[in-house]
Scaffold this active site. Structure first.
Site, PDB file in Angstrom:
ATOM      1  N   ALA A  17     -16.768  -6.233   0.012  1.00 26.32           N
ATOM      2  CA  ALA A  17     -17.868  -5.362  -0.419  1.00 26.32           C
ATOM      3  C   ALA A  17     -18.851  -4.989   0.686  1.00 26.32           C
ATOM      4  CB  ALA A  17     -18.619  -6.026  -1.564  1.00 26.32           C
ATOM      5  N   SER A  18     -18.934  -5.770   1.763  1.00 22.46           N
ATOM      6  CA  SER A  18     -19.905  -5.437   2.826  1.00 22.46           C
ATOM      7  C   SER A  18     -19.435  -4.333   3.737  1.00 22.46           C
ATOM      8  CB  SER A  18     -20.157  -6.631   3.745  1.00 22.46           C
ATOM      9  OG  SER A  18     -19.895  -7.826   3.175  1.00 22.46           O
ATOM     10  N   GLY A  19     -18.176  -3.929   3.605  1.00 22.27           N
ATOM     11  CA  GLY A  19     -17.612  -2.943   4.532  1.00 22.27           C
ATOM     12  C   GLY A  19     -18.237  -1.562   4.368  1.00 22.27           C
ATOM     13  N   SER A 132      -4.586   4.228   2.834  1.00 20.38           N
ATOM     14  CA  SER A 132      -5.037   5.029   3.972  1.00 20.38           C
ATOM     15  C   SER A 132      -4.031   6.144   4.221  1.00 20.38           C
ATOM     16  CB  SER A 132      -5.100   4.127   5.210  1.00 20.38           C
ATOM     17  OG  SER A 132      -5.333   4.880   6.367  1.00 20.38           O
ATOM     18  N   TYR A 167      -2.133  -1.254  13.035  1.00 19.04           N
ATOM     19  CA  TYR A 167      -2.979  -0.989  11.854  1.00 19.04           C
ATOM     20  C   TYR A 167      -2.202  -0.144  10.841  1.00 19.04           C
ATOM     21  CZ  TYR A 167      -6.537   1.101   8.892  1.00 19.04           C
ATOM     22  OH  TYR A 167      -7.242   1.552   7.799  1.00 19.04           O
ATOM     23  N   LYS A 171      -1.247  -1.194   6.929  1.00 20.93           N
ATOM     24  CA  LYS A 171      -1.600  -0.438   5.719  1.00 20.93           C
ATOM     25  C   LYS A 171      -0.352   0.024   4.972  1.00 20.93           C
ATOM     26  CE  LYS A 171      -5.237   0.266   4.543  1.00 20.93           C
ATOM     27  NZ  LYS A 171      -6.060  -0.658   3.699  1.00 20.93           N
TER      28      LYS A 171
HETATM   29  N1  LIG Z   1     -12.792   3.799   7.938  1.00 20.98           N
HETATM   30  C1  LIG Z   1     -11.697   4.543   7.895  1.00 20.98           C
HETATM   31  O1  LIG Z   1     -11.546   5.519   8.633  1.00 20.98           O
HETATM   32  C2  LIG Z   1     -10.612   4.220   6.893  1.00 20.98           C
HETATM   33  C3  LIG Z   1      -9.651   5.191   6.630  1.00 20.98           C
HETATM   34  C4  LIG Z   1      -8.658   4.935   5.683  1.00 20.98           C
HETATM   35  C5  LIG Z   1      -8.617   3.717   5.029  1.00 20.98           C
HETATM   36  N2  LIG Z   1      -9.541   2.758   5.327  1.00 20.98           N
HETATM   37  C6  LIG Z   1      -9.449   1.480   4.597  1.00 20.98           C
HETATM   38  O2  LIG Z   1     -10.659   1.267   3.900  1.00 20.98           O
HETATM   39  C7  LIG Z   1     -10.895  -0.129   3.737  1.00 20.98           C
HETATM   40  C8  LIG Z   1     -12.276  -0.452   4.220  1.00 20.98           C
HETATM   41  O3  LIG Z   1     -12.379  -0.076   5.590  1.00 20.98           O
HETATM   42  P1  LIG Z   1     -13.790   0.219   6.279  1.00 20.98           P
HETATM   43  O4  LIG Z   1     -13.611   1.388   7.140  1.00 20.98           O
HETATM   44  O5  LIG Z   1     -14.847   0.204   5.250  1.00 20.98           O
HETATM   45  O6  LIG Z   1     -13.869  -1.029   7.266  1.00 20.98           O
HETATM   46  P2  LIG Z   1     -14.868  -2.253   7.432  1.00 20.98           P
HETATM   47  O7  LIG Z   1     -16.260  -1.812   7.343  1.00 20.98           O
HETATM   48  O8  LIG Z   1     -14.415  -2.947   8.655  1.00 20.98           O
HETATM   49  O9  LIG Z   1     -14.532  -3.152   6.171  1.00 20.98           O
HETATM   50  C9  LIG Z   1     -13.423  -3.977   6.103  1.00 20.98           C
HETATM   51  C10 LIG Z   1     -13.710  -5.079   5.102  1.00 20.98           C
HETATM   52  O10 LIG Z   1     -12.558  -5.930   5.007  1.00 20.98           O
HETATM   53  C11 LIG Z   1     -13.007  -7.265   4.936  1.00 20.98           C
HETATM   54  N3  LIG Z   1     -12.037  -8.213   5.465  1.00 20.98           N
HETATM   55  C12 LIG Z   1     -11.373  -8.166   6.637  1.00 20.98           C
HETATM   56  N4  LIG Z   1     -10.596  -9.261   6.772  1.00 20.98           N
HETATM   57  C13 LIG Z   1     -10.806 -10.019   5.655  1.00 20.98           C
HETATM   58  C14 LIG Z   1     -10.325 -11.270   5.191  1.00 20.98           C
HETATM   59  N5  LIG Z   1      -9.460 -12.009   5.902  1.00 20.98           N
HETATM   60  N6  LIG Z   1     -10.751 -11.733   3.988  1.00 20.98           N
HETATM   61  C15 LIG Z   1     -11.645 -11.024   3.254  1.00 20.98           C
HETATM   62  N7  LIG Z   1     -12.155  -9.826   3.639  1.00 20.98           N
HETATM   63  C16 LIG Z   1     -11.733  -9.358   4.821  1.00 20.98           C
HETATM   64  C17 LIG Z   1     -14.269  -7.319   5.792  1.00 20.98           C
HETATM   65  O11 LIG Z   1     -15.015  -8.385   5.302  1.00 20.98           O
HETATM   66  P3  LIG Z   1     -16.211  -9.106   6.087  1.00 20.98           P
HETATM   67  O12 LIG Z   1     -17.420  -8.358   5.650  1.00 20.98           O
HETATM   68  O13 LIG Z   1     -16.182 -10.483   5.583  1.00 20.98           O
HETATM   69  O14 LIG Z   1     -15.917  -8.961   7.553  1.00 20.98           O
HETATM   70  C18 LIG Z   1     -14.891  -5.955   5.517  1.00 20.98           C
HETATM   71  O15 LIG Z   1     -15.785  -6.030   4.438  1.00 20.98           O
HETATM   72  C19 LIG Z   1      -9.764  -0.822   4.507  1.00 20.98           C
HETATM   73  O16 LIG Z   1      -8.770  -1.145   3.567  1.00 20.98           O
HETATM   74  C20 LIG Z   1      -9.283   0.247   5.469  1.00 20.98           C
HETATM   75  O17 LIG Z   1      -7.942   0.045   5.837  1.00 20.98           O
HETATM   76  C21 LIG Z   1     -10.539   2.978   6.242  1.00 20.98           C
END
Ligand SMILES: NC(=O)c1ccc[n+]([C@@H]2O[C@H](COP(=O)([O-])OP(=O)(O)OC[C@H]3O[C@@H](n4cnc5c(N)ncnc54)[C@H](OP(=O)(O)O)[C@@H]3O)[C@@H](O)[C@H]2O)c1
Length: 328
Positions: A17-19, A132, A167, A171
């Site tokens: 949720a913090s992401g 993704s 990555y 995914k």
């Molecule tokens: N940003 C993009 O461009 C993009 C595009 C397409 C898809 N996505 C997908 O969207 C989702 C969120 O990405 P985001 O961009 O928001 O990235 P982000 O801010 O880095 O968030 C990733 C989240 O995953 C959690 N996480 C990582 N490893 C973990 C573990 N071992 N156990 C529990 N939690 C874990 C992190 O938790 P902590 O807070 O504990 O570190 C963080 O909250 C991901 O599935 C990513 O693949 C992102």
């Protein structure tokens, strides 16, 4: 998305949720009256939780739950009592030294772990998986301006291994495993497949896709020779909510406002911020990576009207300023 006119008493879970994306999702869910069980790895780290606890409705309806993707059964207590589960947690990080441990295991085993918890609780009616465009785009099929990529495309892990796109592999394998699991267990899953996500940050730390834009405006000498789809984080969060709430939603939803080369981003930023020192040249001398199209048809059927790339970039830069990642 506003909360107007909607009030409900449903409880949902958001993993990671913090992401970047999940923080907006939690915000929208709280605005719509949901009670949100939000998983974080470290509930005692204010950098990962404070911005969530300050959201409207958080005091009354946000519950932080500690969970780790790699600990089996870790999500049981988070999912217990929830009608909907949004599984967004998955590592999206640079500087990979051990792809299996850092990316593939948490994405793949983590997804099966979360789905395993969901399968234990009949109260869970639908899972929305944050996949993704990484799980869509990367295969041997050519991409050019006439090609329209849609939800029938799948990335090919073997193809990606050759170019060490870890990555992308993480995914792709996670989404594939989720569909297999859903089929076997008769679970209702909808996948959201965003392209590169941009727009304002709620969290105080930098995520990977924000770093791509910050690198462009932070004195970088060159821009990458790459064309990606881009979509606003608010549209991505909104799509998750709509995919959960619309009973007719099914399958995958690609999200991209448009595909643009990094040079296009530089030109847009130049137009908005003429005083900014932006990179003048491309990172290599090769022809620019070709653009292509990403279908908007399914996203539109959900009710998404995409925020323009120009607005997303501007709002992202303004949020970098506000959070003091840049000063100009
Ligand atoms: N940003 C993009 O461009 C993009 C595009 C397409 C898809 N996505 C997908 O969207 C989702 C969120 O990405 P985001 O961009 O928001 O990235 P982000 O801010 O880095 O968030 C990733 C989240 O995953 C959690 N996480 C990582 N490893 C973990 C573990 N071992 N156990 C529990 N939690 C874990 C992190 O938790 P902590 O807070 O504990 O570190 C963080 O909250 C991901 O599935 C990513 O693949 C992102």
């Amino acid at each position: 998305m506003s909360g107007s006119g909607t009030s409900n008493t449903k409880t949902v879970c958001v993993t990671g949720a913090s992401g970047y994306i999940a923080s907006w999702l939690v915000k929208f869910l709280l605005l719509r009256g949901y009670t949100v069980k939000a998983t974080v790895r470290d509930p005692d780290d204010p950098k990962r939780t404070e911005h969530l606890l300050l959201l409207d409705g958080a005091k009354e309806r946000l519950k932080l739950v500690k969970a780790d993707l790699l600990e089996e059964g870790s999500f049981d207590s988070a999912v217990d009592g929830c009608e909907g589960v949004f599984h967004t947690a998955s590592p999206f990080i640079a500087n990979i030294t051990d792809p299996q441990r850092q990316l593939i295991d948490p994405a793949l085993k983590g997804t099966l772990n979360v789905l395993g918890s969901c399968a234990k609780f009949p109260c869970v009616k639908r899972v929305v998986l944050t996949s993704s465009c990484a799980a869509v785009l990367y295969n041997a099929r050519p991409r050019n301006p006439d090609v329209i990529v849609d939800e029938t495309w799948f990335s090919d892990p073997e193809f990606c291994k050759q170019s060490k796109q870890w990555y992308v592999i993480s995914k792709t394998l996670a989404e594939e495993a989720a569909w297999n699991f859903a089929k076997e267990k008769g679970m209702d899953i909808v996948a959201i497949n965003p392209s590169g996500v941009i727009g304002p940050l709620l969290q105080p730390t930098l995520n990977a896709s924000a770093t791509v834009i910050l690198d462009l405006i932070n004195g970088g000498k060159s821009f990458p020779n790459a064309s990606f789809g881009w979509v606003d984080v608010r549209d991505v969060a909104n799509a998750h909510v709509l995919a959960y709430e619309n009973p007719a939603a099914s399958g995958r939803y690609c999200l991209a406002e448009r595909v643009a080369h990094c040079s296009d981003l530089v030109n847009i930023l130049k137009g908005i911020y003429p005083s900014l020192h932006l990179p003048e040249k491309c990172a290599d001398d090769k022809p620019f990576a070709p653009k292509f199209q990403i279908s908007k048809e399914k996203a539109k059927s959900l009710g998404i009207e995409f925020i323009a790339l120009e607005e997303s970039l501007k709002d992202m830069v303004e949020s970098f300023k506000e959070k003091q990642f840049i000063d100009f």
